[in-house]
Write an enzyme that holds these catalytic residues in place. Structure first.
Site, PDB file in Angstrom:
ATOM      1  N   SER A   1       0.877  -1.234  -0.111  1.00  0.00           N
ATOM      2  CA  SER A   1      -0.150  -0.075  -0.115  1.00  0.00           C
ATOM      3  C   SER A   1       0.840   1.271  -0.001  1.00  0.00           C
ATOM      4  O   SER A   1       1.803   1.241   0.551  1.00  0.00           O
ATOM      5  CB  SER A   1      -1.014   0.015   1.266  1.00  0.00           C
ATOM      6  OG  SER A   1      -1.669   1.250   1.396  1.00  0.00           O
TER       7      SER A   1
ATOM      8  N   TYR B   1      -5.300 -11.861  -7.472  1.00  0.00           N
ATOM      9  CA  TYR B   1      -3.970 -12.114  -6.454  1.00  0.00           C
ATOM     10  C   TYR B   1      -3.363 -13.256  -6.757  1.00  0.00           C
ATOM     11  O   TYR B   1      -3.902 -14.814  -7.175  1.00  0.00           O
ATOM     12  CB  TYR B   1      -4.447 -11.746  -5.176  1.00  0.00           C
ATOM     13  CG  TYR B   1      -4.636 -10.214  -5.177  1.00  0.00           C
ATOM     14  CD1 TYR B   1      -3.853  -9.522  -4.575  1.00  0.00           C
ATOM     15  CD2 TYR B   1      -5.862  -9.591  -5.422  1.00  0.00           C
ATOM     16  CE1 TYR B   1      -3.751  -7.937  -4.196  1.00  0.00           C
ATOM     17  CE2 TYR B   1      -6.254  -8.317  -5.185  1.00  0.00           C
ATOM     18  CZ  TYR B   1      -5.165  -7.513  -4.574  1.00  0.00           C
ATOM     19  OH  TYR B   1      -5.439  -6.204  -4.428  1.00  0.00           O
TER      20      TYR B   1
END
Length: 738
Positions: free
Chosen positions: A308, A534
């Site tokens: 992130s 993912y």
């Protein structure tokens, strides 16, 4: 004459001499051959690569093209929120292409400001390239990678799950992407010239945070101990120059999510990675407007799955306290209250900070890149049915991948953008309430699929859902391109940090096993060619946070990819790429594609007004650092059609010397924001903001707005252009002026 030998005797002597010389030369030759053979034996196997001189320059071409789609009403791709629809432009989206040719082979790498490359997008691009160039640009030598901005128009997928969250497949959305990507390749193709490539590598340690550290800690301790960080901090830069050493482009990879712009944003934006490109191109193309100039700066995604940019980390919005470590939720408000922020004051400032950090590091590495990339090019590609890959994990056991499925924690979202319902990350058991609704509407997952995905509690068994089209892809691309000493591994999804490390290591090991490659830099290009969510490690998958729940082919997904990419790397190292089977081709659906977004309506305006009229006027004077704002009567931006290489906004300064207005900013500029507001009675407004930079020269300015409106006469509709202009205003260091 006395003393002379007969001719026959002299010839015999000459023959004898020549014979002796021949024997001596033969002996010397045999000795030299023996020495050469001995020398080769001691220096290892003769490399199959590289042929020719090491320092032979490449042919290099770079190109950039606008790929911005309609900035109105279409959902933005990334946060899977159909209510997050486009309503303006923060920054434009670009495709950046790099073509390299070594005289025998050619490879293309494209990084585009898009959430991810969908299978449909790739197939349509390849079809367009086939029409233009024949077999020059093909699936094996063209890599398409997305920067992973979550603020680009959706609607470019052909699988049902993505169409549902994006309101369908939309030609008005995929068209600009296809045309923009192809145009960037066209430009690169047209300006190819001899040049050189240099590589440089460094670390950027203040711009990323692991958002699933609990999952990361499940990886073996011995493996984790080999790394200083729980995210990859390395930045790889390729510097492209002409033969005079003048820079023509740069390509860089860094692993971080492009989610500084959060799910409340409604404007099309290239986010932090796009901002890095913007800054470097503005730096190198001095005096040019954004999107113009010959220097192309491409920043590409990498193994960003658990990474992130919100470096202050997640906190509970209602208490300011840290969120629950395992499931990223709050005691009151659940996952919706748990959000990550930073490093800036708001999402625009965070985008600026992260983008500037990435730009600054890349610029530093670009400036000191002296290690030349030499050697031949290679490309290897296969299509793989990822639902049925068998992997030998040890001498006695095999495992296999699964039909696609998403777990309960998929619906929880992440700390960068949480879900709207009461799902949490880390769920290893189903919820009877939601499972009951799923069974009633979509059917229950089969026992085989549930067992295959264990411990994932399946929310959507997408591999068993095929109406009106399959919900997820089965056939995916695996691909590696080699540029001298750099191997680019194109991955069809979001690999976590440790997954990417394992893949890089596996590919490097295979490439260097035959002795043909040495000191190979392996880099992962994420979000490439087809999107499959993912890819976690087996250990991370057991925790079932968002990333594990979104690993759609089951717990052994990474093992399957490692096997496949090892196979590609081995074929490259052994120069046996031509023997690789193509694999099953992916589908190109013609029927049952749906579009749930209606066409834009007729535009209406207030009585006694015209489109382009000013509703809220500018002030007479502003200072550097102020925000200039003006609102116009507007039409729906979708009625402007293909907006590539155009602008809804110009900021202009008056030039006293030439008595003309000069454009200093467009809607591609960081300093401008174009907001579109859809009102009642089919009326709409456009508000344009100019955030006056400290460097803005004092002078007289105006803001112009361009657009189109739709009107109807009888049964016919017409699209008509309009423009509006603000009053002239001054920018001055002081409000007190003469």
């Amino acid at each position: 004459m006395a003393g002379r030998k007969p001719l026959c005797c002299r010839v015999s002597a000459l023959e004898a001499t020549l014979a002796v010389l021949f024997v001596l030369m033969t002996a010397v030759s045999v000795t030299l051959i023996g020495l050469m053979a001995t020398w080769k034996t001691h220096t290892g196997p003769e490399p199959t690569i590289p042929p020719g001189p090491e320092d032979k320059p490449y042919l290099i071409g770079v190109g950039r093209a606008d790929c911005t789609g309609p900035p109105a009403e279409i959902p933005l791709m990334g946060y899977a929120n159909p209510q997050q629809t486009a309503a303006g432009i923060h920054t434009r989206l670009y495709s950046r292409a790099f073509i390299i040719d070594d005289g025998r082979r050619r490879v293309v790498f494209v990084t585009a400001d898009v959430g991810m490359i969908s299978q449909r997008l790739r197939l349509e691009v390849l079809q367009a390239l086939q029409v233009k160039y024949g077999d020059l640009y093909r699936q094996e030598n063209v890599v398409l990678s997305g920067t992973h901005t979550h603020c680009g128009p959706a609607g470019y997928f052909q699988y049902t799950l993505f169409m549902i969250s994006s309101k369908g497949y939309m030609k008005e959305s995929i068209g600009p992407l296809v045309n923009g990507i192809v145009k960037s390749i066209d430009i690169a193709h047209g300006n190819m010239k001899p040049g050189r490539i240099y590589r440089s590598r460094g670390e950027l340690d203040d711009s990323s945070l692991n958002r699933s550290p609990h999952s990361y800690l499940k990886n073996p301790e011995r493996e984790r101990d080999r790394y200083r960080w729980n995210t990859d901090k390395q930045v790889l830069v390729l510097k492209f120059t002409d033969l005079d050493g003048d820079g023509i482009g740069m390509l860089s990879w860094f692993a971080v999510h492009a989610v500084s712009m959060n799910s409340t944003n409604r404007m099309v934006s290239s986010d932090n990675i796009g901002h890095a490109s913007y800054l470097l191109e503005q730096d190198k193309n001095r005096g040019q407007l954004p999107g113009q100039g010959s220097f192309v700066a491409g920043f590409s995604s990498s193994n960003l799955g658990d990474v992130s940019p919100n470096t202050r980390g997640p906190v509970c919005l209602n208490t300011g306290r840290p969120c629950d470590y395992l499931n990223s939720s709050c005691p009151v408000g659940g996952t919706q209250m748990c959000k990550a922020f930073g490093p800036g004051e708001d999402m625009f400032d965070s985008t600026r900070v992260i983008g500037h950090n990435v730009y600054r590091k890349a610029k530093e590495l670009y400036a000191k890149a002296v290690e030349e990339v030499t050697g031949p090019l290679q490309a290897a590609h296969q299509w793989v049915n990822m639902t049925e890959v068998t992997v030998q994990i040890n001498d006695t056991h095999t495992v296999s991948t699964c039909k696609p499925a998403l777990g309960h924690s998929f619906a929880a979202g992440t700390t960068d953008g949480g879900g709207e319902l009461n799902f949490t990350q880390g769920a290893v058991e189903g919820d009877p309430f939601w499972d009951g609704i799923r069974d009633a509407l979509l059917g229950q997952p089969s026992n085989q699929t549930q067992e295959c995905h264990h411990p994932k509690p399946i929310l959507f068994s997408t591999g068993e859902m095929n109406w009106p089209l399959p919900w997820h892809p089965q056939i995916v691309d695996v691909q590696i391109i080699i540029i001298g000493s750099v191997a680019v591994v194109a991955v069809p999804g979001e690999m976590t940090t440790m997954s990417g490390r394992r893949l890089r290591e596996a590919v490097k090991q295979e490439l260097e096993s035959e002795g043909a490659f040495r000191d190979t830099e392996v880099v992962i290009a994420g979000l490439s060619n087809v999107y499959t969510h993912y890819i976690t490690t087996y250990e991370e998958y057991q925790v079932q946070r968002y990333e594990g729940a979104s690993t759609i082919y089951g717990p052994h997904t990474l093992s399957a990819y490692l096997q496949r990419y090892r196979g590609l790397a081995r074929a490259i190292a052994q120069d046996r790429v031509s023997e690789l089977p193509l694999g099953p081709q992916p589908p190109f659906f013609q029927k049952n594609l749906f579009n749930l977004l209606p066409a834009p309506t007729v535009d209406r305006k207030p009585e006694n007004s015209s489109f382009g009229d000013v509703l809220e006027q500018v002030y007479p004077v502003y200072r550097q650092g102020d925000v200039v704002s003006v609102t116009f009567v507007a039409g729906n931006p979708r009625n402007s059609g293909d907006i590539r290489d155009k602008t809804f906004v110009t900021v202009e300064i008056y030039d006293n010397r030439t008595d003309t207005w000069m454009i200093v900013h467009t809607d591609a500029s960081w300093e401008t924001r174009f907001h579109w507001l859809k009102g009642s009675n089919q009326r709409s407004n456009s508000t344009i903001e100019w955030h006056v930079p400290p460097s803005a020269p004092s002078g007289s300015y105006r803001i112009k707005h361009y657009g189109h409106y739709k009107n109807r006469t009888g049964w016919q509709t017409f699209i008509t252009p309009y423009e509006g202009t603000s009053d002239v205003f001054r920018v001055s260091a002081s409000f007190y002026h003469q």
